[in-house]
Design a protein around this motif. Sequence first.
Motif, PDB file in Angstrom:
ATOM      1  N   ASP A 115       0.806  -1.226   0.000  1.00 17.38           N
ATOM      2  CA  ASP A 115       0.000   0.000   0.000  1.00 17.38           C
ATOM      3  C   ASP A 115       0.838   1.274   0.000  1.00 17.38           C
ATOM      4  OD1 ASP A 115       0.973  -0.540   2.526  1.00 17.38           O
ATOM      5  OD2 ASP A 115      -0.835   0.095   3.586  1.00 17.38           O
ATOM      6  N   ALA A 116       2.153   1.144  -0.171  1.00 17.62           N
ATOM      7  CA  ALA A 116       3.013   2.332  -0.093  1.00 17.62           C
ATOM      8  C   ALA A 116       2.674   3.354  -1.176  1.00 17.62           C
ATOM      9  CB  ALA A 116       4.485   1.928  -0.193  1.00 17.62           C
ATOM     10  N   CYS A 204       6.138  16.627  16.961  1.00 19.20           N
ATOM     11  CA  CYS A 204       5.529  15.819  15.902  1.00 19.20           C
ATOM     12  C   CYS A 204       4.658  14.729  16.513  1.00 19.20           C
ATOM     13  CB  CYS A 204       6.598  15.139  15.047  1.00 19.20           C
ATOM     14  SG  CYS A 204       7.696  16.240  14.138  1.00 19.20           S
ATOM     15  N   ARG A 205       3.608  14.371  15.818  1.00 20.43           N
ATOM     16  CA  ARG A 205       2.842  13.192  16.189  1.00 20.43           C
ATOM     17  C   ARG A 205       3.565  11.977  15.607  1.00 20.43           C
ATOM     18  NH1 ARG A 205      -3.646  12.202  15.071  1.00 20.43           N
ATOM     19  NH2 ARG A 205      -3.800  10.187  16.135  1.00 20.43           N
ATOM     20  N   VAL A 206       3.577  10.858  16.326  1.00 20.22           N
ATOM     21  CA  VAL A 206       4.297   9.663  15.886  1.00 20.22           C
ATOM     22  C   VAL A 206       3.321   8.502  15.727  1.00 20.22           C
ATOM     23  CG1 VAL A 206       6.105   7.992  16.460  1.00 20.22           C
ATOM     24  CG2 VAL A 206       6.423  10.420  17.018  1.00 20.22           C
ATOM     25  N   HIS A 207       3.418   7.825  14.597  1.00 24.03           N
ATOM     26  CA  HIS A 207       2.595   6.632  14.339  1.00 24.03           C
ATOM     27  C   HIS A 207       3.525   5.475  13.984  1.00 24.03           C
ATOM     28  CE1 HIS A 207      -0.646   4.051  13.013  1.00 24.03           C
ATOM     29  NE2 HIS A 207      -0.067   3.899  11.838  1.00 24.03           N
ATOM     30  N   LEU A 208       3.380   4.350  14.689  1.00 23.29           N
ATOM     31  CA  LEU A 208       4.253   3.198  14.475  1.00 23.29           C
ATOM     32  C   LEU A 208       3.549   2.105  13.681  1.00 23.29           C
ATOM     33  CD1 LEU A 208       5.859   2.931  18.031  1.00 23.29           C
ATOM     34  CD2 LEU A 208       6.882   3.919  15.968  1.00 23.29           C
ATOM     35  N   VAL A 209       4.318   1.464  12.787  1.00 27.56           N
ATOM     36  CA  VAL A 209       3.834   0.317  12.028  1.00 27.56           C
ATOM     37  C   VAL A 209       4.707  -0.887  12.372  1.00 27.56           C
ATOM     38  CG1 VAL A 209       2.902   1.685  10.133  1.00 27.56           C
ATOM     39  CG2 VAL A 209       5.286   0.927  10.038  1.00 27.56           C
ATOM     40  N   ASP A 210       4.213  -2.066  12.066  1.00 29.07           N
ATOM     41  CA  ASP A 210       4.934  -3.305  12.355  1.00 29.07           C
ATOM     42  C   ASP A 210       5.785  -3.683  11.147  1.00 29.07           C
ATOM     43  OD1 ASP A 210       5.776  -5.789  13.225  1.00 29.07           O
ATOM     44  OD2 ASP A 210       3.829  -6.349  14.051  1.00 29.07           O
ATOM     45  N   PRO A 211       7.109  -3.864  11.307  1.00 25.51           N
ATOM     46  CA  PRO A 211       7.981  -4.174  10.170  1.00 25.51           C
ATOM     47  C   PRO A 211       7.903  -5.634   9.717  1.00 25.51           C
ATOM     48  CG  PRO A 211       9.277  -4.147  12.169  1.00 25.51           C
ATOM     49  CD  PRO A 211       7.864  -3.748  12.565  1.00 25.51           C
ATOM     50  N   LEU A 212       6.709  -6.073   9.383  1.00 25.15           N
ATOM     51  CA  LEU A 212       6.495  -7.449   8.942  1.00 25.15           C
ATOM     52  C   LEU A 212       6.944  -7.635   7.489  1.00 25.15           C
ATOM     53  CD1 LEU A 212       2.882  -7.864  10.365  1.00 25.15           C
ATOM     54  CD2 LEU A 212       4.939  -9.004  11.238  1.00 25.15           C
ATOM     55  N   PRO A 213       7.101  -8.873   7.041  1.00 28.28           N
ATOM     56  CA  PRO A 213       7.303  -9.113   5.612  1.00 28.28           C
ATOM     57  C   PRO A 213       6.145  -8.514   4.814  1.00 28.28           C
ATOM     58  CG  PRO A 213       7.803 -11.095   6.860  1.00 28.28           C
ATOM     59  CD  PRO A 213       7.207 -10.115   7.838  1.00 28.28           C
ATOM     60  N   THR A 214       6.409  -8.130   3.573  1.00 30.92           N
ATOM     61  CA  THR A 214       5.400  -7.430   2.780  1.00 30.92           C
ATOM     62  C   THR A 214       4.114  -8.246   2.617  1.00 30.92           C
ATOM     63  OG1 THR A 214       6.478  -8.250   0.771  1.00 30.92           O
ATOM     64  CG2 THR A 214       7.052  -6.032   1.511  1.00 30.92           C
ATOM     65  N   ALA A 215       4.232  -9.561   2.468  1.00 33.23           N
ATOM     66  CA  ALA A 215       3.037 -10.388   2.279  1.00 33.23           C
ATOM     67  C   ALA A 215       2.156 -10.425   3.520  1.00 33.23           C
ATOM     68  CB  ALA A 215       3.442 -11.810   1.892  1.00 33.23           C
ATOM     69  N   GLU A 216       2.742 -10.119   4.673  1.00 34.79           N
ATOM     70  CA  GLU A 216       1.997 -10.161   5.929  1.00 34.79           C
ATOM     71  C   GLU A 216       1.474  -8.788   6.355  1.00 34.79           C
ATOM     72  OE1 GLU A 216       4.245 -12.153   8.992  1.00 34.79           O
ATOM     73  OE2 GLU A 216       5.119 -13.543   7.533  1.00 34.79           O
ATOM     74  N   PRO A 218      -0.321  -6.110   4.164  1.00 36.77           N
ATOM     75  CA  PRO A 218      -0.813  -5.525   2.918  1.00 36.77           C
ATOM     76  C   PRO A 218      -1.353  -4.107   3.048  1.00 36.77           C
ATOM     77  CG  PRO A 218      -2.412  -7.078   3.786  1.00 36.77           C
ATOM     78  CD  PRO A 218      -1.189  -7.201   4.648  1.00 36.77           C
ATOM     79  N   ASP A 219      -1.812  -3.724   4.244  1.00 37.30           N
ATOM     80  CA  ASP A 219      -2.448  -2.410   4.382  1.00 37.30           C
ATOM     81  C   ASP A 219      -2.053  -1.682   5.665  1.00 37.30           C
ATOM     82  OD1 ASP A 219      -3.720  -4.074   6.135  1.00 37.30           O
ATOM     83  OD2 ASP A 219      -5.722  -3.846   5.264  1.00 37.30           O
ATOM     84  N   GLY A 220      -0.858  -1.932   6.132  1.00 39.73           N
ATOM     85  CA  GLY A 220      -0.425  -1.326   7.393  1.00 39.73           C
ATOM     86  C   GLY A 220      -0.204   0.169   7.336  1.00 39.73           C
ATOM     87  N   LEU A 221      -0.048   0.729   6.128  1.00 41.85           N
ATOM     88  CA  LEU A 221       0.178   2.170   6.002  1.00 41.85           C
ATOM     89  C   LEU A 221      -1.109   2.958   5.802  1.00 41.85           C
ATOM     90  CD1 LEU A 221       3.339   2.110   3.704  1.00 41.85           C
ATOM     91  CD2 LEU A 221       3.281   2.877   6.074  1.00 41.85           C
ATOM     92  N   ARG A 222      -2.190   2.306   5.483  1.00 45.30           N
ATOM     93  CA  ARG A 222      -3.434   3.019   5.135  1.00 45.30           C
ATOM     94  C   ARG A 222      -3.957   3.910   6.247  1.00 45.30           C
ATOM     95  NH1 ARG A 222      -5.462  -1.848   1.838  1.00 45.30           N
ATOM     96  NH2 ARG A 222      -4.554  -1.374  -0.188  1.00 45.30           N
ATOM     97  N   PRO A 223      -3.801   3.533   7.549  1.00 44.44           N
ATOM     98  CA  PRO A 223      -4.256   4.448   8.603  1.00 44.44           C
ATOM     99  C   PRO A 223      -3.622   5.832   8.544  1.00 44.44           C
ATOM    100  CG  PRO A 223      -3.855   2.260   9.505  1.00 44.44           C
ATOM    101  CD  PRO A 223      -3.336   2.249   8.099  1.00 44.44           C
ATOM    102  N   VAL A 224      -2.463   5.936   7.877  1.00 46.00           N
ATOM    103  CA  VAL A 224      -1.793   7.241   7.769  1.00 46.00           C
ATOM    104  C   VAL A 224      -2.684   8.249   7.053  1.00 46.00           C
ATOM    105  CG1 VAL A 224       0.186   8.431   6.742  1.00 46.00           C
ATOM    106  CG2 VAL A 224       0.516   6.224   7.868  1.00 46.00           C
TER     107      VAL A 224
END
Length: 229
Positions: A115-116, A204-216, A218-224
Amino acid sequence: MTAVLFDFSGTLFRIESTASWLRAVLDEADIALPEPELAQAAKALHVAGALPGGANPAQLPEELAEVWRIRDQSAELHRAAYTGLSRRVPLPDPGLHDALYDRHRTPAAWTPYPDAAEVLYGLCERGIGIGVVSNIGWDLRPVFREHGLDRFVDAYVLSYEHGIQKPDPRLFATACEALEVDPRETLMVGDDRRADGGAAALGCRVHLVDPLPTAERPDGLRPVLDLAG
């Protein structure tokens, strides 16, 4: 939010697996290893923490502790840290250690999260500034260009180019200055609570994502897109 800052590895892109990394270098050198030996060497490199963007060392050698701590402050320190870890693993040719380091700097070694492009495009459409703030020892711009994401990025702030590494607030301040935005209207997105969390010192506001493999992931960035407003 008027701007969003992104980390690179584990946030927008994911490095290939240690086995893929080693296999590519062996193929390039025309060196054949039986699959069990390749798997064993890849596992040893993984445990050693030799792949930049991969796992941290399971046990950091005392003689590398200081260079590891400041590895992202220059290209020379970065190479010394990771090739030092790699050389703790026996390989068929000593030259493979430098070849491994060089391989990880190529666009082929990196894959953008699914989703990048969608998220970066969505931010651009809203007129939100985009910066990449990375602890790194080499120029990642070709990776973004090769994968078609460079067109979305307004500023790159890379630790080795400034001699400063996250969580030092000065690196985030440099990014905000480059984008001409107020840190209090800026979102930092990353995968490391300590390093990326340094942006909070500026407001700054900080939002963390989980550095999983890409297949695991798929939509971790969409909340941004929602967080950026």
